[in-house]
Design an enzyme around this catalytic site. Structure first.
Site, PDB file in Angstrom:
ATOM      1  N   ARG A  68       0.841  -1.195   0.000  1.00 53.56           N
ATOM      2  CA  ARG A  68       0.000   0.000   0.000  1.00 53.56           C
ATOM      3  C   ARG A  68       0.875   1.244   0.000  1.00 53.56           C
ATOM      4  O   ARG A  68       2.021   1.206   0.419  1.00 53.56           O
ATOM      5  CB  ARG A  68      -0.901   0.025   1.236  1.00 53.56           C
ATOM      6  CG  ARG A  68      -2.037  -0.972   1.196  1.00 53.56           C
ATOM      7  CD  ARG A  68      -2.937  -0.805   2.400  1.00 53.56           C
ATOM      8  NE  ARG A  68      -2.232  -1.024   3.655  1.00 53.56           N
ATOM      9  CZ  ARG A  68      -1.858  -0.079   4.487  1.00 53.56           C
ATOM     10  NH1 ARG A  68      -2.127   1.181   4.242  1.00 53.56           N
ATOM     11  NH2 ARG A  68      -1.216  -0.391   5.596  1.00 53.56           N
ATOM     12  N   LYS A 210      -8.412  -2.329   0.867  1.00 53.89           N
ATOM     13  CA  LYS A 210      -8.346  -1.395   1.980  1.00 53.89           C
ATOM     14  C   LYS A 210      -9.094  -0.087   1.690  1.00 53.89           C
ATOM     15  O   LYS A 210      -9.490   0.624   2.610  1.00 53.89           O
ATOM     16  CB  LYS A 210      -6.889  -1.131   2.383  1.00 53.89           C
ATOM     17  CG  LYS A 210      -6.238  -2.316   3.131  1.00 53.89           C
ATOM     18  CD  LYS A 210      -6.977  -2.652   4.428  1.00 53.89           C
ATOM     19  CE  LYS A 210      -6.169  -3.330   5.507  1.00 53.89           C
ATOM     20  NZ  LYS A 210      -5.979  -4.771   5.391  1.00 53.89           N
ATOM     21  N   HIS A 230     -10.586  -3.774  12.535  1.00 60.35           N
ATOM     22  CA  HIS A 230      -9.489  -4.393  11.783  1.00 60.35           C
ATOM     23  C   HIS A 230      -9.078  -5.645  12.553  1.00 60.35           C
ATOM     24  O   HIS A 230      -8.163  -5.618  13.373  1.00 60.35           O
ATOM     25  CB  HIS A 230      -8.320  -3.407  11.678  1.00 60.35           C
ATOM     26  CG  HIS A 230      -7.241  -3.856  10.744  1.00 60.35           C
ATOM     27  ND1 HIS A 230      -5.921  -3.524  10.927  1.00 60.35           N
ATOM     28  CD2 HIS A 230      -7.296  -4.601   9.610  1.00 60.35           C
ATOM     29  CE1 HIS A 230      -5.203  -4.055   9.942  1.00 60.35           C
ATOM     30  NE2 HIS A 230      -6.004  -4.707   9.134  1.00 60.35           N
ATOM     31  N   SER A 248      -0.734  -4.816  10.532  1.00 62.48           N
ATOM     32  CA  SER A 248      -0.191  -5.711   9.512  1.00 62.48           C
ATOM     33  C   SER A 248       0.970  -6.541  10.059  1.00 62.48           C
ATOM     34  O   SER A 248       1.849  -6.014  10.742  1.00 62.48           O
ATOM     35  CB  SER A 248       0.279  -4.877   8.322  1.00 62.48           C
ATOM     36  OG  SER A 248       0.694  -5.732   7.301  1.00 62.48           O
ATOM     37  N   LYS A 252      -3.083 -11.812  12.285  1.00 66.39           N
ATOM     38  CA  LYS A 252      -4.543 -11.968  12.149  1.00 66.39           C
ATOM     39  C   LYS A 252      -4.890 -13.163  11.252  1.00 66.39           C
ATOM     40  O   LYS A 252      -5.676 -14.024  11.629  1.00 66.39           O
ATOM     41  CB  LYS A 252      -5.175 -10.693  11.552  1.00 66.39           C
ATOM     42  CG  LYS A 252      -5.172  -9.496  12.466  1.00 66.39           C
ATOM     43  CD  LYS A 252      -5.885  -8.297  11.826  1.00 66.39           C
ATOM     44  CE  LYS A 252      -5.276  -7.840  10.524  1.00 66.39           C
ATOM     45  NZ  LYS A 252      -3.887  -7.367  10.591  1.00 66.39           N
ATOM     46  N   THR A 253      -4.301 -13.164  10.046  1.00 60.86           N
ATOM     47  CA  THR A 253      -4.637 -14.217   9.088  1.00 60.86           C
ATOM     48  C   THR A 253      -4.115 -15.572   9.555  1.00 60.86           C
ATOM     49  O   THR A 253      -4.841 -16.572   9.556  1.00 60.86           O
ATOM     50  CB  THR A 253      -4.068 -13.854   7.695  1.00 60.86           C
ATOM     51  OG1 THR A 253      -4.640 -12.610   7.288  1.00 60.86           O
ATOM     52  CG2 THR A 253      -4.398 -14.923   6.661  1.00 60.86           C
ATOM     53  N   ASP A 267      -9.645 -10.440   8.297  1.00 64.47           N
ATOM     54  CA  ASP A 267      -9.143  -9.058   8.337  1.00 64.47           C
ATOM     55  C   ASP A 267     -10.112  -7.943   8.735  1.00 64.47           C
ATOM     56  O   ASP A 267      -9.704  -6.991   9.371  1.00 64.47           O
ATOM     57  CB  ASP A 267      -8.562  -8.719   6.956  1.00 64.47           C
ATOM     58  CG  ASP A 267      -7.583  -7.569   6.996  1.00 64.47           C
ATOM     59  OD1 ASP A 267      -6.739  -7.554   7.893  1.00 64.47           O
ATOM     60  OD2 ASP A 267      -7.664  -6.683   6.130  1.00 64.47           O
ATOM     61  N   ARG A 332       1.851 -12.168  -1.559  1.00 61.99           N
ATOM     62  CA  ARG A 332       0.476 -12.373  -1.058  1.00 61.99           C
ATOM     63  C   ARG A 332      -0.296 -13.354  -1.919  1.00 61.99           C
ATOM     64  O   ARG A 332      -0.024 -13.512  -3.104  1.00 61.99           O
ATOM     65  CB  ARG A 332      -0.290 -11.046  -1.099  1.00 61.99           C
ATOM     66  CG  ARG A 332       0.179  -9.999  -0.139  1.00 61.99           C
ATOM     67  CD  ARG A 332      -0.543 -10.136   1.179  1.00 61.99           C
ATOM     68  NE  ARG A 332      -0.139  -9.092   2.109  1.00 61.99           N
ATOM     69  CZ  ARG A 332      -0.747  -8.876   3.275  1.00 61.99           C
ATOM     70  NH1 ARG A 332      -1.786  -9.597   3.645  1.00 61.99           N
ATOM     71  NH2 ARG A 332      -0.315  -7.942   4.073  1.00 61.99           N
TER      72      ARG A 332
HETATM   73  P1  ATP Z   1      -2.168  -8.023   7.316  1.00 61.06           P
HETATM   74  O1  ATP Z   1      -3.041  -7.030   8.019  1.00 61.06           O
HETATM   75  O2  ATP Z   1      -1.068  -7.371   6.552  1.00 61.06           O
HETATM   76  O3  ATP Z   1      -2.939  -9.004   6.502  1.00 61.06           O
HETATM   77  P2  ATP Z   1      -1.890 -10.039   9.434  1.00 61.06           P
HETATM   78  O4  ATP Z   1      -2.139  -9.491  10.791  1.00 61.06           O
HETATM   79  O5  ATP Z   1      -2.954 -10.854   8.811  1.00 61.06           O
HETATM   80  O6  ATP Z   1      -1.375  -8.863   8.464  1.00 61.06           O
HETATM   81  P3  ATP Z   1      -0.308 -12.366   9.002  1.00 61.06           P
HETATM   82  O7  ATP Z   1      -0.510 -12.379   7.538  1.00 61.06           O
HETATM   83  O8  ATP Z   1      -1.009 -13.393   9.803  1.00 61.06           O
HETATM   84  O9  ATP Z   1      -0.584 -10.917   9.575  1.00 61.06           O
HETATM   85  O10 ATP Z   1       1.253 -12.424   9.222  1.00 61.06           O
HETATM   86  C1  ATP Z   1       1.931 -12.960  10.313  1.00 61.06           C
HETATM   87  C2  ATP Z   1       3.266 -13.449   9.769  1.00 61.06           C
HETATM   88  O11 ATP Z   1       4.159 -13.718  10.822  1.00 61.06           O
HETATM   89  C3  ATP Z   1       3.087 -14.734   8.998  1.00 61.06           C
HETATM   90  O12 ATP Z   1       3.962 -14.719   7.909  1.00 61.06           O
HETATM   91  C4  ATP Z   1       3.481 -15.799  10.040  1.00 61.06           C
HETATM   92  O13 ATP Z   1       3.994 -16.958   9.446  1.00 61.06           O
HETATM   93  C5  ATP Z   1       4.576 -15.060  10.782  1.00 61.06           C
HETATM   94  N1  ATP Z   1       4.774 -15.492  12.185  1.00 61.06           N
HETATM   95  C6  ATP Z   1       5.941 -15.912  12.706  1.00 61.06           C
HETATM   96  N2  ATP Z   1       5.809 -16.188  14.003  1.00 61.06           N
HETATM   97  C7  ATP Z   1       4.527 -15.945  14.345  1.00 61.06           C
HETATM   98  C8  ATP Z   1       3.798 -16.051  15.564  1.00 61.06           C
HETATM   99  N3  ATP Z   1       4.365 -16.470  16.691  1.00 61.06           N
HETATM  100  N4  ATP Z   1       2.487 -15.723  15.544  1.00 61.06           N
HETATM  101  C9  ATP Z   1       1.906 -15.287  14.406  1.00 61.06           C
HETATM  102  N5  ATP Z   1       2.548 -15.152  13.226  1.00 61.06           N
HETATM  103  C10 ATP Z   1       3.855 -15.487  13.186  1.00 61.06           C
HETATM  104 MN    MN Z   2      -4.041 -10.614   7.046  1.00 60.98          MN
END
Ligand code: ATP
Ligand code: MN
Length: 541
Positions: A68, A210, A230, A248, A252-253, A267, A332
């Site tokens: 973004r 977004k 979010h 980010s 979350k995912t 999300d 992604r």
């Molecule tokens: P976005 O808002 O950008 O989508 P998000 O909150 O969904 O972000 P994730 O896509 O879940 O974030 O990213 C978390 C990243 O961190 C993943 O690549 C995951 O493999 C990595 N990771 C490493 N260790 C951990 C942990 N202990 N808990 C969660 N995620 C972890």
């Molecule tokens: Mn996500």
């Protein structure tokens, strides 16, 4: 005068455009309306805009932008938004004069390109709040992203579809910054008046998603009394819902994909008097270092229909090298929600029993799990602390501490107090448990320690969801005051107290104090708007 011109030219044209293509396509355009996922895939392949991976997913390149661009996102400032929008570094105003110029450029561009892909879809899984959207894409893969991520109307619903909002995404359109009153040649514009999102010059598909999230973060709380969040969400077998707030990269995912629970969404959600509901119809997962072993649900979603962005193959193969960050860290994949086998259909859940605030603390100071009092929960929500990790935003290459109110300041057009007040009322009314989860560093800061093992984070969340901490003792953290459990089923006890994971205890104490100072300094601007209980939740200097 200037407003008049927006009224008479852009507004009319916007209204027309919304009806234009499905009923009476202009002969100069080749309009591809409501293609299936397979048809879009074929268009991409025929045009050489993508390649199939060995598992059948479409791999594309989004071009110059792979994340973004928050500094190039603008909201039309007019009589309606003047007082309602919380103008700040993320909610940047654009004056009607310039909006009008850009709008004309967009219309002119649309007139001169040979093809467009148009899709009618909607946001918000709860029918009461459904928002009909028409999206116009310059490329078939942009339209496939929309198919994957938004909610898909049935054929019957498409027949009588009446779009309320319109999104126009033109990655190849470069604007003249001087003429258009913007800093660069790319821009995302939101007009609440014209119900229009214009994206020019960026092919990063996350801008579309977004952009829609941003308008819902205005419409739902401002006009419909629904809290917008979010966060990701999932539901246990007996219907207990959990939501996971976080900026980010905080998880979350990753953490919402749990084989023992039904996925509601990864999300964006709304919280009404009766339920929580997903805004979207798909997930947008990071691919960097993705492994079948650690994240099997996401790994197996990468198949026919999924759209993978900016990854690289192993040489001479069509096998994705998930470790390769040579194009971007922010690789992604988007896929429809039901690509995760235990997705909740429709994506609506009960009122949440547990809330998790996810933070990726690169200082290694915050405990991997802690329980928050209502005051602490409000304090943490308003603060929205994390480290920005490399990837989602242009220009971030190593972790940087950041505070982002409501865990989503870049997408929140209203003042943080609006969302915080809604959350506070709901948490109090439903006596929701609130946990703070540090998915970031342990054993020292970035460079010294390491990121906490994902399987331990999952175990801690499971323990909280299964009420396992009811029987366990807690200690209050000396600086942050949050309650840290002494044990956790499925995770080693010696990682629960962050200080004990550091070799150098003095260094820990110093970093904890430093982080506390950052919290206090950041909170100054909110202090006058909160009550004693929230103020008392500040870290102890
Ligand atoms: P976005 O808002 O950008 O989508 P998000 O909150 O969904 O972000 P994730 O896509 O879940 O974030 O990213 C978390 C990243 O961190 C993943 O690549 C995951 O493999 C990595 N990771 C490493 N260790 C951990 C942990 N202990 N808990 C969660 N995620 C972890
Ligand atoms: Mn996500």
């Amino acid at each position: 005068m200037l407003l008049m011109s927006v009224e008479t030219t852009s507004f009319q044209a916007a209204k027309m455009l919304k009806n234009l293509f499905s009923s009476n396509p202009p002969s100069s355009h080749k309009v591809h309306y409501q293609l299936t996922s397979n048809e879009l895939l074929a268009d991409c392949l025929n045009k050489g805009q993508g390649v199939l991976s060995d598992t059948g997913a479409l791999v594309i390149n989004t071009g110059q932008f792979t994340g973004r661009s928050p500094k190039d996102k603008f909201i039309l400032r007019d009589e309606a938004t003047w007082n309602a929008i919380n103008w700040n570094e993320f909610n940047i105003p654009i004056e009607p004069k310039f909006f009008d110029i850009i709008y004309k450029r967009v219309m002119n561009y649309l007139d001169n390109i040979s093809e467009v892909w148009i899709r009618d879809c909607y946001a918000c899984a709860d029918p009461t709040y459904r928002l009909n959207i028409r999206v116009i894409n310059e490329q078939p893969w942009g339209n496939l992203f929309v198919y994957n991520m938004l909610l898909r109307p049935t054929e019957k619903e498409v027949e009588n579809f009446s779009p309320e909002w319109c999104v126009i995404s033109l990655p190849e359109l470069k604007l003249d910054p001087k003429e258009c009153g913007i800093p660069h040649s790319n821009a995302s514009l939101i007009s609440f008046k014209h119900k229009l999102i214009l994206i020019a010059g960026s092919g990063y598909t996350g801008e579309i998603k977004k952009g829609i999230f941003t308008i819902l973060n205005y419409i739902l709380p401002h006009e419909k009394k629904v809290m917008s969040m979010h966060c990701s969400a999932n539901m246990g077998e007996d219907g207990d819902t959990a939501i996971f707030f976080g900026l980010s990269g905080t998880g979350k995912t990753t953490l919402s994909a749990d084989p023992k629970r039904k996925l509601i969404g990864d999300d964006e959600h709304g919280w009404t008097e009766e339920n929580i509901f997903n805004f979207e119809g798909g997930c947008y997962a990071k691919c960097i270092n993705l492994s079948e072993e650690k994240e099997p649900e996401i790994f197996h979603a990468i198949r026919s229909g999924a759209l993978v962005e900016n990854v690289v193959f192993f040489p001479g193969t069509n096998k994705i090298n998930f470790e390769d960050a040579s194009i971007t860290e922010n690789t992604r994949v988007s896929y429809p929600l039901d690509y995760i086998c235990n997705a909740k259909e429709p994506a609506i859940g009960n009122l949440p029993k547990n809330i998790f605030f996810l933070t990726c603390d690169a200082f290694g100071v915050l405990p991997p799990i802690s329980k928050l009092t209502p005051g602490q929960a409000m304090y943490q929500f308003i603060s929205g602390y994390t480290a920005k990790v490399a990837g989602t935003e242009t220009g971030i290459t190593e972790p940087r501490p950041t505070f982002s109110a409501c865990f989503g300041a870049p997408f929140m057009p209203l003042h943080p107090a609006v969302y915080a007040h809604m959350l506070g009322c709901k948490m109090q009314k439903h006596e929701t448990n609130v946990w703070l989860i540090n998915t970031g560093w342990t054993g020292g800061p970035y460079g010294v320690g390491r990121r906490i093992n994902l399987s331990y984070t999952r175990a801690m969340i499971t323990a909280a969801l299964e009420n396992k901490f009811d029987q366990i003792e807690f200690n209050n953290h000396p600086v942050f005051g949050i309650a840290v459990p002494k044990e956790c089923p499925g995770a080693p006890s010696d990682i629960l107290d962050p200080r004990s994971t550091w070799v150098n205890k003095d260094a820990y104490d110093e970093k904890a104090k430093y982080l506390a100072t950052l919290f206090v300094r950041n909170f100054e601007k909110y202090a006058s708007g909160v009550n004693e209980e929230v103020l008392a939740a500040a870290p102890n200097l």
